[in-house]
Write a protein that holds these residues in place. Structure first.
Motif, short mmCIF file in Angstrom:
data_model
loop_
_atom_site.label_atom_id
_atom_site.label_comp_id
_atom_site.label_asym_id
_atom_site.label_seq_id
_atom_site.Cartn_x
_atom_site.Cartn_y
_atom_site.Cartn_z
N VAL A 208 7.13 14.14 -9.57
CA VAL A 208 7.44 13.85 -8.18
C VAL A 208 8.00 12.44 -8.05
O VAL A 208 8.90 12.18 -7.25
CB VAL A 208 6.17 14.01 -7.29
CG1 VAL A 208 6.42 13.52 -5.89
CG2 VAL A 208 5.74 15.47 -7.26
N ALA A 209 7.51 11.52 -8.85
CA ALA A 209 7.92 10.13 -8.74
C ALA A 209 9.30 9.85 -9.30
O ALA A 209 9.94 8.88 -8.92
CB ALA A 209 6.90 9.23 -9.46
N LYS B 189 16.05 10.90 -8.44
CA LYS B 189 17.38 11.23 -8.97
C LYS B 189 18.05 10.01 -9.57
O LYS B 189 18.89 9.38 -8.95
CB LYS B 189 18.25 11.77 -7.84
CG LYS B 189 17.74 13.04 -7.23
CD LYS B 189 18.65 13.48 -6.11
CE LYS B 189 18.15 14.73 -5.46
NZ LYS B 189 18.95 15.14 -4.35
N GLY B 190 17.70 9.63 -10.75
CA GLY B 190 18.38 8.54 -11.43
C GLY B 190 17.92 7.18 -10.98
O GLY B 190 16.91 7.01 -10.33
N SER B 191 18.71 6.16 -11.32
CA SER B 191 18.30 4.79 -11.07
C SER B 191 19.05 4.14 -9.92
O SER B 191 18.92 2.95 -9.71
CB SER B 191 18.50 3.97 -12.34
OG SER B 191 19.87 3.99 -12.71
N ALA C 96 18.68 6.63 2.69
CA ALA C 96 17.89 6.18 3.85
C ALA C 96 16.46 6.70 3.81
O ALA C 96 15.54 5.98 4.14
CB ALA C 96 18.58 6.62 5.13
N GLY C 97 16.23 7.94 3.43
CA GLY C 97 14.88 8.49 3.41
C GLY C 97 14.17 8.33 2.08
O GLY C 97 13.00 8.63 1.96
N GLY C 98 14.86 7.85 1.06
CA GLY C 98 14.32 7.81 -0.29
C GLY C 98 13.23 6.81 -0.54
O GLY C 98 12.43 6.98 -1.45
N PHE D 210 10.63 6.11 1.29
CA PHE D 210 9.31 6.57 1.69
C PHE D 210 8.60 7.31 0.56
O PHE D 210 7.48 6.95 0.21
CB PHE D 210 9.40 7.43 2.95
CG PHE D 210 9.95 6.70 4.14
CD1 PHE D 210 9.38 5.52 4.58
CD2 PHE D 210 11.05 7.18 4.80
CE1 PHE D 210 9.88 4.83 5.68
CE2 PHE D 210 11.58 6.52 5.90
CZ PHE D 210 10.99 5.33 6.34
N PRO D 211 9.23 8.33 -0.05
CA PRO D 211 8.54 8.98 -1.16
C PRO D 211 8.41 8.06 -2.38
O PRO D 211 7.45 8.16 -3.13
CB PRO D 211 9.38 10.21 -1.49
CG PRO D 211 10.63 10.09 -0.71
CD PRO D 211 10.44 9.05 0.34
N ALA D 212 9.35 7.15 -2.56
CA ALA D 212 9.29 6.25 -3.71
C ALA D 212 8.07 5.34 -3.63
O ALA D 212 7.33 5.21 -4.60
CB ALA D 212 10.57 5.41 -3.80
N ILE D 213 7.82 4.73 -2.47
CA ILE D 213 6.66 3.84 -2.36
C ILE D 213 5.38 4.66 -2.41
O ILE D 213 4.38 4.23 -2.98
CB ILE D 213 6.73 2.94 -1.11
CG1 ILE D 213 5.75 1.76 -1.23
CG2 ILE D 213 6.44 3.70 0.17
CD1 ILE D 213 6.09 0.78 -2.29
N GLY D 214 5.41 5.86 -1.85
CA GLY D 214 4.23 6.73 -1.91
C GLY D 214 3.88 7.10 -3.34
O GLY D 214 2.71 7.06 -3.75
#
Length: 92
Positions: free
Chosen positions: A9-10, A13-15, A20-22, A24-28
């Protein structure tokens, strides 16, 4: 919960920087992995002048909650994936 599900999940899609919405899941995902591994790596991004605040303040405008909310959400997603994986293995 198996580590592999959380890592999947973490990954994203690449580096390249998140859309804009990315963020939120990244910090989560980062907060969830920190909690599971005791790593403490997210703290550097959550300072008042850190990347999280810069991302929130930058364009486009974003409505957001506390970073811990996203950690809980990613945890729920990992739980869903783990449960589904158990059912797939049980069918074999």
């Amino acid at each position: 919960m198996p580590f592999s599900s959380c890592a999947a999940v973490a990954r994203g899609k690449g580096s390249k920087p998140p859309a804009a919405g990315g963020g939120f899941p990244a910090i989560g995902a980062l907060l969830l992995l920190d909690a599971r591994l005791g790593a403490g790596r997210a703290a550097q991004f959550l300072t008042p002048e850190g990347l999280w605040q810069g991302w929130i303040d930058g364009p486009p405008s974003k409505s957001h909650g506390a970073p811990g909310h996203y950690r809980e959400f990613i945890g729920q997603l990992c739980g869903f994936v783990d449960e589904g994986a158990r059912h797939c293995v049980a069918r074999r």
